[in-house]
Enzyme design. Structure first.
Site, short mmCIF file in Angstrom:
data_model
loop_
_atom_site.label_atom_id
_atom_site.label_comp_id
_atom_site.label_asym_id
_atom_site.label_seq_id
_atom_site.Cartn_x
_atom_site.Cartn_y
_atom_site.Cartn_z
N HIS A 4 -13.30 2.23 -0.12
CA HIS A 4 -13.28 1.16 0.90
C HIS A 4 -13.87 -0.15 0.36
CE1 HIS A 4 -13.61 4.32 4.41
NE2 HIS A 4 -12.35 4.11 4.08
N ARG B 209 -13.88 14.65 7.88
CA ARG B 209 -14.68 15.04 6.71
C ARG B 209 -16.14 15.26 7.09
NH1 ARG B 209 -12.70 9.92 3.69
NH2 ARG B 209 -10.50 10.38 3.50
N ARG C 15 -2.52 -1.99 -3.57
CA ARG C 15 -3.79 -1.30 -3.32
C ARG C 15 -3.84 -0.06 -4.20
NH1 ARG C 15 -5.47 2.85 1.20
NH2 ARG C 15 -7.70 2.88 0.82
N ASN D 95 0.87 -1.17 0.00
CA ASN D 95 0.00 0.00 0.00
C ASN D 95 0.91 1.22 0.00
OD1 ASN D 95 -1.84 2.03 0.40
ND2 ASN D 95 -2.78 1.13 2.23
N GLU E 88 -8.10 -5.79 4.78
CA GLU E 88 -8.00 -5.42 3.37
C GLU E 88 -6.80 -6.07 2.70
OE1 GLU E 88 -8.70 -1.54 5.10
OE2 GLU E 88 -9.54 -0.89 3.19
#
Ligand code: ADP
Length: 394
Positions: free
Chosen positions: A180, A239, A91, A10, A382
């Site tokens: 996601h 956010r 990723r 990643n 993940e």
């Protein structure tokens, strides 16, 4: 058959996270992190077999960082050769409309990821750096890109399309791509396996610093809360989540703010941080326990948004069988889970308060046998999903 492993990478703008995984057993054989790439000080942390090796040194670029990682595998183990690495899984956050599954990386795939930089300006350039150095340093291994958007590529048109002028939307590729996806896919598959049935109406709540919710019917995503970018949807660490876009016009006209300032405000200075001063949910609870009313109100906003999405997605699916919590807050914050589940009593959700409050390693069913919806806390993974998907192409 001997074990085969995948090296999952990643690559961020100033970091590289990696993990060596056996996709069949799910075992992680080694993991690590290259930090502060491009800074005057940097570090590489390699973990293997309970041992932790730390090298403090400047890491000028991604190429240097990954070369050091490969050296650490040689020096500290496990040997990548002996671990029988058969692929490198990368990723990639933004796959746009091009990718509905993993892709074997060649020059044309790199070019497509490059073309998607305007839709993923914070992430895709960093992924491209990781891909380029991995191809250079491990030329004999197949490299596979696994996209965060892929699980949502087949969203029904009515869920993916905004009510925006069709010509403008299509010309500028404005639609809901989600994010996601690797986590939502992993968790929803694991729940289907755990419950022993595919025909399920599921809602997955990925509540981390970034947060999103998806609706999954019979293994296929039919809705998700993140949109063109990861800004849409739930209230997050920093956010806003859903907000009337007219707030942008208002801030430009009335506050004289620039687009970049508003981008920063909405993506970094809002959400729990903007509402309470604290981005981390643990700190927000500390404020509440000390009697801070703004923090209490912020949790109410956070949970209210969850209640709305769960209700909406249950309506979209025409029912709900399984509700699952994952990621940092989903896996650890029993109070958020309890507050949401109590509000879902109208759907027949019943949770075992003690089970919910008890921290366990691994998955845990927190609903009671009487509950009409199975509620589970399921740790996301993940990296394992990336390793599994990479394996399908080699
Ligand atoms: P991301 O991958 O999006 O950075 P994570 O899934 O790791 O985020 O989640 C990080 C967040 O999880 C933290 O910001 C914090 O709010 C929350 N978190 C972690 N542990 C706990 C805990 N014990 N209780 C409440 N919240 C927690």
């Amino acid at each position: 058959m001997s074990t085969r492993t995948v090296l999952v990478i990643n690559s961020g703008s100033s970091s590289i996270k990696y993990q060596l995984i056996d996709p069949d057993s799910g075992d992680s054989l080694a993991s690590g992190l290259v930090e502060r790439i491009g800074d005057a000080v940097g570090a590489i942390i390699h973990k293997h077999d309970g041992a932790r090796t730390v090298i403090d040194e400047p890491v000028p670029d991604h190429g240097f960082g990954l070369a050091e990682v490969l050296r650490l595998f040689d020096q500290e183990g496990p040997s990548l050769k002996e671990a029988n690495v058969v692929a490198v899984g990368h990723r990639v956050v933004q796959g746009g409309s091009h990718f509905s599954g993993p892709a074997l990386i060649d020059d044309s795939v790199v070019e497509l990821i490059e073309q998607l930089v305007p839709l993923g300006p914070l992430h895709n350039p960093a992924h491209l750096k990781g891909i380029a150095v991995a191809r250079r340093l491990m030329p004999d291994l197949p490299q596979v890109a696994v996209f965060d958007t892929a699980f949502f590529q087949d969203l029904p048109e009515e869920a993916a399309r905004y009510g925006l002028n069709r010509e403008v939307a299509d010309r500028y590729s404005i639609r809901r791509y989600g994010a996601h996806g690797t986590s939502h896919q992993f968790v929803s598959k694991e729940i289907a396996r755990r419950l022993g049935r595919e025909d399920l109406k599921q809602i997955v709540l990925h509540l981390g610093n970034g947060a999103s919710v998806s609706a999954v019917v019979d293994g296929h995503a039919v809705e998700t809360s993140m949109g063109l970018t990861p800004l849409e949807g739930l209230v997050m660490g920093g956010r806003t989540g859903d907000i009337d876009p007219a707030a942008v016009f208002h801030l430009v006209r009335v506050a004289g703010m620039s687009i970049d300032e508003i981008d920063h405000l909405f993506n970094r200075e809002s959400g729990m941080k903007g509402l309470t001063g604290q981005q981390d949910m643990r700190e927000v609870w500390k404020l509440i326990d000390a009697g801070d009313q703004d923090a209490r109100d912020a949790i109410d906003v956070y949970v209210h948004r969850l209640v709305k999405y769960v209700g909406a997605y249950t309506a979209v699916m025409g029912g709900l069988d399984a509700l699952t919590f994952t990621a940092g807050i989903g896996e650890n914050d029993a109070r958020v889970r309890a507050e949401l589940c109590h509000r879902l009593a109208y759907l027949g959700v019943r949770i075992d308060e003690e089970r919910n409050a008890t921290r366990v390693e691994g998955p845990s069913t927190i609903s009671t046998p009487e509950s009409s919806i199975v509620v589970t806390v399921y740790p996301t993974n993940e990296e394992l999903e990336i390793a599994r998907q990479a394996m399908t192409l080699v």
